[in-house]
Every structure is written in C-alpha cells, then in structure tokens.
Write an enzyme that holds these catalytic residues in place. Structure first.
Site, PDB file in Angstrom:
ATOM      1  N   ASN A 162       3.162   9.902 -12.125  1.00  0.00           N
ATOM      2  CA  ASN A 162       3.055  11.366 -12.212  1.00  0.00           C
ATOM      3  C   ASN A 162       2.842  11.996 -10.837  1.00  0.00           C
ATOM      4  O   ASN A 162       2.143  12.994 -10.708  1.00  0.00           O
ATOM      5  CB  ASN A 162       1.913  11.765 -13.155  1.00  0.00           C
ATOM      6  CG  ASN A 162       2.190  11.355 -14.583  1.00  0.00           C
ATOM      7  OD1 ASN A 162       2.910  12.028 -15.305  1.00  0.00           O
ATOM      8  ND2 ASN A 162       1.659  10.204 -14.975  1.00  0.00           N
ATOM      9  N   GLU A 196      -2.372   4.768 -10.859  1.00  0.00           N
ATOM     10  CA  GLU A 196      -1.479   5.361 -11.858  1.00  0.00           C
ATOM     11  C   GLU A 196      -0.030   5.050 -11.525  1.00  0.00           C
ATOM     12  O   GLU A 196       0.874   5.555 -12.192  1.00  0.00           O
ATOM     13  CB  GLU A 196      -1.862   6.854 -11.902  1.00  0.00           C
ATOM     14  CG  GLU A 196      -1.126   7.775 -12.771  1.00  0.00           C
ATOM     15  CD  GLU A 196       0.116   8.305 -12.090  1.00  0.00           C
ATOM     16  OE1 GLU A 196       0.872   9.019 -12.746  1.00  0.00           O
ATOM     17  OE2 GLU A 196       0.348   8.001 -10.888  1.00  0.00           O
ATOM     18  N   TRP A 197       0.150   4.205 -10.493  1.00  0.00           N
ATOM     19  CA  TRP A 197       1.466   3.629 -10.105  1.00  0.00           C
ATOM     20  C   TRP A 197       2.481   4.658  -9.615  1.00  0.00           C
ATOM     21  O   TRP A 197       3.685   4.376  -9.559  1.00  0.00           O
ATOM     22  CB  TRP A 197       2.074   2.825 -11.264  1.00  0.00           C
ATOM     23  CG  TRP A 197       1.119   1.953 -11.999  1.00  0.00           C
ATOM     24  CD1 TRP A 197       0.186   1.127 -11.447  1.00  0.00           C
ATOM     25  CD2 TRP A 197       0.970   1.825 -13.427  1.00  0.00           C
ATOM     26  NE1 TRP A 197      -0.522   0.488 -12.431  1.00  0.00           N
ATOM     27  CE2 TRP A 197      -0.057   0.889 -13.649  1.00  0.00           C
ATOM     28  CE3 TRP A 197       1.622   2.396 -14.521  1.00  0.00           C
ATOM     29  CZ2 TRP A 197      -0.478   0.521 -14.934  1.00  0.00           C
ATOM     30  CZ3 TRP A 197       1.221   2.033 -15.801  1.00  0.00           C
ATOM     31  CH2 TRP A 197       0.181   1.109 -15.997  1.00  0.00           C
ATOM     32  N   GLY A 198       2.038   5.884  -9.339  1.00  0.00           N
ATOM     33  CA  GLY A 198       2.974   6.901  -8.855  1.00  0.00           C
ATOM     34  C   GLY A 198       3.769   7.569  -9.959  1.00  0.00           C
ATOM     35  O   GLY A 198       4.633   8.407  -9.680  1.00  0.00           O
ATOM     36  N   ASP A 255       3.091  -2.557  -9.242  1.00  0.00           N
ATOM     37  CA  ASP A 255       2.368  -3.634  -8.551  1.00  0.00           C
ATOM     38  C   ASP A 255       3.205  -4.311  -7.471  1.00  0.00           C
ATOM     39  O   ASP A 255       4.406  -4.499  -7.619  1.00  0.00           O
ATOM     40  CB  ASP A 255       1.946  -4.708  -9.555  1.00  0.00           C
ATOM     41  CG  ASP A 255       0.824  -4.221 -10.454  1.00  0.00           C
ATOM     42  OD1 ASP A 255       0.406  -3.062 -10.321  1.00  0.00           O
ATOM     43  OD2 ASP A 255       0.376  -5.020 -11.288  1.00  0.00           O
ATOM     44  N   ASP A 309      -7.231   2.348 -13.927  1.00  0.00           N
ATOM     45  CA  ASP A 309      -5.842   1.960 -14.189  1.00  0.00           C
ATOM     46  C   ASP A 309      -5.211   2.859 -15.256  1.00  0.00           C
ATOM     47  O   ASP A 309      -5.869   3.731 -15.838  1.00  0.00           O
ATOM     48  CB  ASP A 309      -5.838   0.478 -14.614  1.00  0.00           C
ATOM     49  CG  ASP A 309      -4.592  -0.251 -14.161  1.00  0.00           C
ATOM     50  OD1 ASP A 309      -3.590   0.401 -13.843  1.00  0.00           O
ATOM     51  OD2 ASP A 309      -4.628  -1.502 -14.147  1.00  0.00           O
TER      52      ASP A 309
END
Ligand code: GLA
Length: 401
Positions: A184, A180-182, A202, A147
């Site tokens: 970068n 990394e949730w997009g 999320d 995460d």
C-alpha cells in the site's frame, strides 16, 4: 507553560499529516533478527547464545543493538485475552531473555502481525492491539516489527495507525517497524506512523533470482530488491526509513564479493542494517563485512540521505550518497559476469542531487579517496581513478574534503 512541554513521543500536525516526533531512529536501526536463518527453529538457549556472540564478536560495538525475535514466539491468549509466550521455546519466559539482553547493553525487538494470525500461524494482534502493546512493554520490548499476513482486506493506514497509538499508549519507547511489503505504498503515509517500512516482499539469499515458493509468493534476490528501491529516496530521512529488508550477508548462495556488495549497497541506501546470519558459524570474512565501521558510518551518517544511482551502463552502476560535512560516499557496482576495468574521470561530470541540493563538482573541489574495503587512501579526485572491479563486487569510496 511547563505543562505544555513536549513528551518523548508526540504527534503534531505537519503538512496536514499526523507526524510522530521522537528520537528513536534518527539513524537507520541496526540489529540481528531470527528469521533469515532460523525462521521457526529457535528457543531461549539459542537466543542467549546469539546475544553472547553479538557482544563477543564485536557486532554490538559496531552498532548492532536490537535482538529481534521474529515470528513464532507467541502462545495462545490467556483467559483475559493477554498474549502468552510459547512456553516450549521460552521455558524461563521471555522476560528473562529480555533482562539478559538488557543486561548486555542490547535491546529487545518483538514481532507481531496486523491479522489474527502471524505468517507462521501464531497468535497475532488484530482486535487486541492495545492489550498486546501493553504486553510488549511489560516484556521490555524496545522495537516492534508488525507484519501483514492474514490482513484480509483491512485498511493498512488504519491498522498501522492503531498499533502506533497502542504503542504510544503503552508508554514504553519502541521503534515501530512496519512490515507491509510495500503493498500500500507505505512510503507515502508511513512517516507519521512508523520509523521504518518494508518496501518489498521478502529478500532471499541470492544475488539475482526470484523464489516463487511453488507459486505461493515471491522472495527476491539482492539485485531484484535493489532495483525496487527506485523512486523512493525522497521519502526516507531521520526517523523514517525505507526498509529493503534484512541482510543476507553470509547466507545462502551469496559469495563473499556478493555479500560485500549487498552490504555496501544497503549502506548507500541508508537501509536498516538487520543481520540475519548464524553468528555461531559466521566466517571471519562475514564478520569483517558486517563490522566494517567505515561502511557502517556511511549508513549511519546523520544527514540520513538515501543514496542514488547515477549511471547504469555496461552493467556498471555508480551510486552516490551525500554525507554530513561535505563528504560523499561513492560506490561503483559491477553487476556483470566479468571483471570491469574503469578509468573514472571525476572532473568530467558534475553530479547534482536535487533532493539534498548538494553538488559533487570535482573540477572545483578536490577530494581525497578512501577505499572503505581496503581501508586506505587510494588517490585524489584530481586524478583519473583506474581500478578493476570483480564481477558482482563493488569499489566503495569515501570522498573526503
Ligand atoms: C513475513 C515477513 C518476514 C518474516 C516472516 C515471518 O514474510 O515479511 O520478514 O517476518 O513473515 O513469518
């Protein structure tokens, strides 16, 4: 020459990028994860129950292989800096659960974070990456979700590369899930590093909403997440997948048709299928959705081509996914609030996919239509397809040569 034979996981230079080459995720990973339903409310007893249910419900047979213990399992570091396991949740130790999972023919997934603390405030891996990877290997992990909370400006490529190298050094094959949730754009650099990367923040269990958690951060409904996948399909393929987050099938405010549509679309996206529902209370319908083997086969198709949206008119979308052997999956999605009646003339338009260089030309090739939810043949492409699709529902077909 023998000593130059390829190890299981190795790095080669491909187009100037380090590339991880292994066969751990040639199709999108499938499993079950604690987070969507339980967040921090789990212990070894509950997990054993989930393991048993994965087997007895038929989910294991349908392909759900990884049991992923998400955030909230780590304890403090010991005097040598090794991670410990939260002894309250795991009085018998995590290794015992790992053995239980493996004895049932399933695989263990663990979670950590690139910062000093996880999102839930538990011990995470920053500065201890190699030591933690060794611990994950000792615990028998087959999968690591990594995460991005408390990353405090560290470089994402560097942080994920470090953990990849640590996992390789630990010498136990592990699927590496980059969470990394997009932020970068991991689709641009992730293929050499992880097997899957989150493309968004999320998911939350609603059809079309945003939960702003009181202004702290956003979670997104199924349609929101779907729309954020636009433009990413070229980056996915065997061994390196876009991850639009875990499944909310059977959760929250999603109706049966919304859960079915969510599942169908994740299959069209070649998304990892990580269930996140309470297996103890799951309805027969939820189980039927999650274990629809013909839908799962679309997701798991060995070509590994992520599907694409071809039209977006009057709240009706048509998604296409080229499959191995010349078949296609086609999914009509009704995003509107009323039922939609369609009369679809297959011969009218040729669908061309520049990415896969495939063409769906029903004027030249006749396909048999198999409805993947009714599980029966519903016509051929030489006829106009007449159908009514309920609000927030899908018609998912396999076009068979
Ligand atoms: C982040 C991740 C989620 C989950 C939680 C755990 O929000 O994106 O998938 O792992 O942390 O705290």
């Amino acid at each position: 020459m023998k000593r130059f034979l390829l190890p299981i996981a190795l790095l080669v230079a491909l187009n100037g990028h380090a590339q991880r080459v292994d066969s751990l995720a040639l199709t999108p990973p499938m499993g079950w994860n604690t987070y969507n339903t339980f967040a921090g409310n789990f212990n070894e007893e509950l997990l054993r129950e989930m393991v048993d249910l994965l087997v007895s419900s038929g989910m294991k047979d349908a392909g759900y292989a990884y049991v992923i213990v998400d955030d909230n399992w780590t304890g403090p570091r010991d005097s040598l800096g090794f991670l410990t396991v939260d002894a309250k949740r795991f009085p018998s130790g995590l290794k015992a659960l790992s053995e239980y999972i493996h004895a049932k023919g399933l695989k263990l997934g663990l979670y950590s974070d690139a910062g000093y603390k996880t999102c839930g405030g538990y011990t995470a891996s920053r500065g201890h990456e190699f030591q933690d990877a060794l611990m994950f290997a000792r615990l028998g992990a087959d999968y690591l979700k990594y995460d991005w909370c408390n990353a405090e400006g560290i470089n994402a490529v560097g942080a994920y590369t470090t953990m990849r190298d640590a996992l390789l050094a630990a010498k136990r094959p592990m699927v590496f899930s980059m969470c990394e949730w997009g932020n970068n754009k991991p689709w641009l650099w992730g293929a050499g590093i992880g097997h899957l990367w989150r493309t968004t923040g999320d998911i939350t269990a609603c059809w079309d909403c945003i939960d702003d958690h009181g202004g702290k951060y956003n979670s997104y409904g199924v349609m929101q997440i779907l729309d954020m996948q636009e433009g990413l399909r070229a980056y996915a393929g065997p061994g390196h997948w876009n991850d639009p987050d875990m499944l909310e099938v059977g959760n929250g405010t999603l109706t049966v048709s919304e859960s079915r549509a969510h599942f169908s679309l994740w299959c069209m996206l070649a998304a990892p299928l990580i269930a996140g529902n309470d297996l103890r209370t799951m309805s027969k319908t939820t189980l039927e959705i999650l274990t629809n083997k013909e839908a799962v086969a679309i997701d798991q198709d060995s070509l590994g081509i992520q599907g694409f949206r071809q039209t977006n008119a009057d709240s009706l979308e048509i998604w296409y996914k080229p499959l191995k052997g010349g078949d296609w999956a086609v999914c009509f999605v009704n995003r509107g609030s009323k039922a939609a009646t369609i009369g679809h003339d297959w011969k009218k338009n040729v669908i061309r996919d520049d990415l896969s260089k495939r063409e769906l030309n029903c004027a030249q090739q006749r396909y048999v239509l198999r409805d993947l939810w009714k599980k029966k043949k519903v016509g051929v492409t030489s006829d106009v397809l007449e159908s009514t699709i309920g609000s927030h529902d899908v018609l998912m077909l396999r076009l068979m040569k």
